[in-house]
Design a protein around this motif. Structure first.
Motif, PDB file in Angstrom:
ATOM      1  N   ALA A 129       0.351  -0.735  -0.016  1.00 41.06           N
ATOM      2  CA  ALA A 129      -0.223  -0.100  -0.300  1.00 41.06           C
ATOM      3  C   ALA A 129       1.007   1.491   0.066  1.00 41.06           C
ATOM      4  O   ALA A 129       1.600   1.298   0.863  1.00 41.06           O
ATOM      5  CB  ALA A 129      -1.014   0.231   1.066  1.00 41.06           C
ATOM      6  N   LEU A 130       0.461   1.930  -0.704  1.00 42.43           N
ATOM      7  CA  LEU A 130       1.365   3.363  -1.586  1.00 42.43           C
ATOM      8  C   LEU A 130       0.197   4.724  -1.319  1.00 42.43           C
ATOM      9  O   LEU A 130       0.154   4.781  -2.252  1.00 42.43           O
ATOM     10  CB  LEU A 130       2.444   3.249  -2.673  1.00 42.43           C
ATOM     11  CG  LEU A 130       3.248   4.189  -2.485  1.00 42.43           C
ATOM     12  CD1 LEU A 130       4.053   5.076  -2.108  1.00 42.43           C
ATOM     13  CD2 LEU A 130       3.797   4.011  -4.252  1.00 42.43           C
ATOM     14  N   ASP A 131       0.700   5.573  -0.328  1.00 41.38           N
ATOM     15  CA  ASP A 131      -0.253   6.443  -0.100  1.00 41.38           C
ATOM     16  C   ASP A 131       0.724   7.734   0.388  1.00 41.38           C
ATOM     17  O   ASP A 131       1.006   7.653   1.082  1.00 41.38           O
ATOM     18  CB  ASP A 131      -1.044   5.552   1.036  1.00 41.38           C
ATOM     19  CG  ASP A 131      -2.111   4.982   1.166  1.00 41.38           C
ATOM     20  OD1 ASP A 131      -2.922   4.367   0.234  1.00 41.38           O
ATOM     21  OD2 ASP A 131      -2.521   4.031   2.634  1.00 41.38           O
ATOM     22  N   MET A 132      -0.114   8.747  -1.086  1.00 40.13           N
ATOM     23  CA  MET A 132       0.468  10.064  -1.332  1.00 40.13           C
ATOM     24  C   MET A 132      -0.641  11.246  -0.538  1.00 40.13           C
ATOM     25  O   MET A 132      -1.730  11.182  -1.044  1.00 40.13           O
ATOM     26  CB  MET A 132       0.551   9.788  -2.485  1.00 40.13           C
ATOM     27  CG  MET A 132       2.274   8.891  -2.844  1.00 40.13           C
ATOM     28  SD  MET A 132       3.147   9.231  -4.979  1.00 40.13           S
ATOM     29  CE  MET A 132       4.589   8.297  -4.635  1.00 40.13           C
ATOM     30  N   SER A 133       0.030  12.124   0.201  1.00 37.86           N
ATOM     31  CA  SER A 133      -0.941  13.284  -0.051  1.00 37.86           C
ATOM     32  C   SER A 133      -0.113  14.635  -0.225  1.00 37.86           C
ATOM     33  O   SER A 133       1.076  14.805   0.350  1.00 37.86           O
ATOM     34  CB  SER A 133      -1.431  13.314   1.619  1.00 37.86           C
ATOM     35  OG  SER A 133      -1.990  14.375   1.948  1.00 37.86           O
ATOM     36  N   PHE A 134      -0.655  15.420  -1.584  1.00 41.85           N
ATOM     37  CA  PHE A 134      -0.173  16.562  -1.426  1.00 41.85           C
ATOM     38  C   PHE A 134      -0.826  17.697  -0.762  1.00 41.85           C
ATOM     39  O   PHE A 134      -1.821  17.618  -0.297  1.00 41.85           O
ATOM     40  CB  PHE A 134      -0.383  16.560  -2.765  1.00 41.85           C
ATOM     41  CG  PHE A 134       0.407  15.287  -3.652  1.00 41.85           C
ATOM     42  CD1 PHE A 134       1.917  15.681  -3.661  1.00 41.85           C
ATOM     43  CD2 PHE A 134      -0.103  14.868  -3.931  1.00 41.85           C
ATOM     44  CE1 PHE A 134       2.421  14.217  -4.864  1.00 41.85           C
ATOM     45  CE2 PHE A 134       0.445  13.478  -4.588  1.00 41.85           C
ATOM     46  CZ  PHE A 134       1.350  13.454  -4.703  1.00 41.85           C
ATOM     47  N   LYS A 135      -0.762  18.528  -0.389  1.00 44.76           N
ATOM     48  CA  LYS A 135      -1.042  19.901   0.507  1.00 44.76           C
ATOM     49  C   LYS A 135      -1.044  20.789   0.370  1.00 44.76           C
ATOM     50  O   LYS A 135       0.620  22.025   0.322  1.00 44.76           O
ATOM     51  CB  LYS A 135      -1.178  19.760   1.984  1.00 44.76           C
ATOM     52  CG  LYS A 135      -1.704  18.681   2.924  1.00 44.76           C
ATOM     53  CD  LYS A 135      -2.052  18.873   4.443  1.00 44.76           C
ATOM     54  CE  LYS A 135      -2.254  17.106   4.757  1.00 44.76           C
ATOM     55  NZ  LYS A 135      -3.969  17.460   3.778  1.00 44.76           N
ATOM     56  N   ASP A 141       3.400  20.853   0.041  1.00 39.20           N
ATOM     57  CA  ASP A 141       3.712  19.753   1.325  1.00 39.20           C
ATOM     58  C   ASP A 141       3.262  17.900   0.880  1.00 39.20           C
ATOM     59  O   ASP A 141       2.232  17.118   0.800  1.00 39.20           O
ATOM     60  CB  ASP A 141       3.398  19.916   2.737  1.00 39.20           C
ATOM     61  CG  ASP A 141       4.523  20.600   2.978  1.00 39.20           C
ATOM     62  OD1 ASP A 141       5.454  21.522   1.881  1.00 39.20           O
ATOM     63  OD2 ASP A 141       3.326  22.094   3.402  1.00 39.20           O
ATOM     64  N   PHE A 142       4.223  17.394   0.299  1.00 41.09           N
ATOM     65  CA  PHE A 142       4.395  15.762   0.532  1.00 41.09           C
ATOM     66  C   PHE A 142       4.758  15.138   0.984  1.00 41.09           C
ATOM     67  O   PHE A 142       5.871  14.939   1.944  1.00 41.09           O
ATOM     68  CB  PHE A 142       5.091  15.528  -0.703  1.00 41.09           C
ATOM     69  CG  PHE A 142       5.449  14.239  -0.445  1.00 41.09           C
ATOM     70  CD1 PHE A 142       3.982  13.596  -1.599  1.00 41.09           C
ATOM     71  CD2 PHE A 142       6.424  13.503  -0.501  1.00 41.09           C
ATOM     72  CE1 PHE A 142       4.627  12.079  -1.428  1.00 41.09           C
ATOM     73  CE2 PHE A 142       6.364  12.596  -0.495  1.00 41.09           C
ATOM     74  CZ  PHE A 142       5.547  10.746  -1.376  1.00 41.09           C
ATOM     75  N   SER A 143       3.758  14.124   1.756  1.00 44.63           N
ATOM     76  CA  SER A 143       4.096  12.868   2.587  1.00 44.63           C
ATOM     77  C   SER A 143       3.146  11.945   2.265  1.00 44.63           C
ATOM     78  O   SER A 143       2.271  11.367   1.633  1.00 44.63           O
ATOM     79  CB  SER A 143       3.174  13.594   3.708  1.00 44.63           C
ATOM     80  OG  SER A 143       1.343  13.611   4.281  1.00 44.63           O
ATOM     81  N   GLY A 144       3.713  10.520   2.878  1.00 42.66           N
ATOM     82  CA  GLY A 144       2.635   9.487   2.159  1.00 42.66           C
ATOM     83  C   GLY A 144       3.619   8.202   3.346  1.00 42.66           C
ATOM     84  O   GLY A 144       4.431   8.534   3.945  1.00 42.66           O
ATOM     85  N   THR A 145       3.001   6.827   3.423  1.00 40.69           N
ATOM     86  CA  THR A 145       3.672   6.276   3.687  1.00 40.69           C
ATOM     87  C   THR A 145       3.553   5.118   2.904  1.00 40.69           C
ATOM     88  O   THR A 145       2.663   4.245   1.627  1.00 40.69           O
ATOM     89  CB  THR A 145       2.512   5.279   4.623  1.00 40.69           C
ATOM     90  OG1 THR A 145       1.380   5.243   3.884  1.00 40.69           O
ATOM     91  CG2 THR A 145       2.356   6.606   5.779  1.00 40.69           C
ATOM     92  N   LEU A 146       4.716   3.598   3.266  1.00 41.60           N
ATOM     93  CA  LEU A 146       4.842   2.889   1.791  1.00 41.60           C
ATOM     94  C   LEU A 146       4.889   1.353   2.921  1.00 41.60           C
ATOM     95  O   LEU A 146       5.520   1.167   3.589  1.00 41.60           O
ATOM     96  CB  LEU A 146       5.657   2.095   1.052  1.00 41.60           C
ATOM     97  CG  LEU A 146       5.835   1.154   0.801  1.00 41.60           C
ATOM     98  CD1 LEU A 146       4.935   1.621  -0.783  1.00 41.60           C
ATOM     99  CD2 LEU A 146       7.283   2.007  -0.053  1.00 41.60           C
TER     100      LEU A 146
END
Length: 204
Positions: A129-135, A141-146
């Motif tokens: 599961a690769l989740d990405m968030s852009f604000k 600002d980029f954040s994510g999890t793998l």
């Protein structure tokens, strides 16, 4: 450590466990009671280090190509062999804040060049599961999890489970597409295998 070396060491530890006190390095902290090996635990992650980089780039490519909630499936070869496939969904609308929920699969004996150690490790499996968030797009600002598990073979054998967090910044490439700011991505977390747990703290 090569597979024959690992096998010899494992047999030695088994004999020691049957006849006397544990020998150094035979503590068996892995999920299957395997030999703890700090160098191999590190290499289990290093074989995927370039893959993390590639997954982020393919995720951005999917984001830029999306015209609906489903991103066009993205794929790319490993340095040495195999294939990485990224697919999933992206938020729609005009908001400057968007998220992606992706899946990362490694197939056909995926392998990259490992710059440390004389080893060859191939990976298959997922999807992770690769989740990405852009604000604040485009300069976001980029954040994510793998998070996910892959199966290793050749010089390292068994599962390696990734639990990683990512942060960084994005920018407009000048043509309306979104790219990451080079060198801004920071990855932390862990890579757990039968060889031990490697603590990840790298910049991409």
């Amino acid at each position: 450590m090569s597979r024959p070396q690992l096998l010899r060491r494992s047999v030695l530890c088994l004999l020691v466990a049957l006849v006397g006190p544990s020998a150094p390095g035979c503590t068996g902290g892995g999920p299957k009671g395997a030999v703890d090996d700090e160098a191999s635990a590190r290499l289990a992650y290093l074989g995927l280090d370039r893959a993390i980089d590639r997954a982020i780039d393919l995720g951005f490519a999917g984001f830029n190509a999306a015209s609906s909630a489903n991103i066009p499936e993205q794929s790319g070869p490993g340095d040495l062999s195999g294939l990485m496939v990224i697919g999933g969904k992206v938020d729609q609308g005009n908001s400057k804040n968007k998220g992606m929920r992706l899946e990362m699969t490694l197939a056909e004996d995926y392998a990259d060049v490992v710059l440390e150690g004389d080893v060859e490790v191939i990976y298959n499996g997922g999807p992770a599961a690769l989740d990405m968030s852009f604000k604040g797009l485009p300069d976001a600002d980029f954040s994510g999890t793998l998070r996910g598990t892959f199966v290793m073979d050749h010089d390292l054998v068994g599962d390696v489970a990734l639990d990683l967090s990512m942060s960084g910044q994005t920018k407009d490439a000048g043509d309306g597409t979104i790219v990451r700011v080079p060198g801004s991505i920071h990855v932390t977390g862990s890579a757990s295998s039968d060889y031990g747990v490697y603590v990840v703290d790298v910049s991409l």
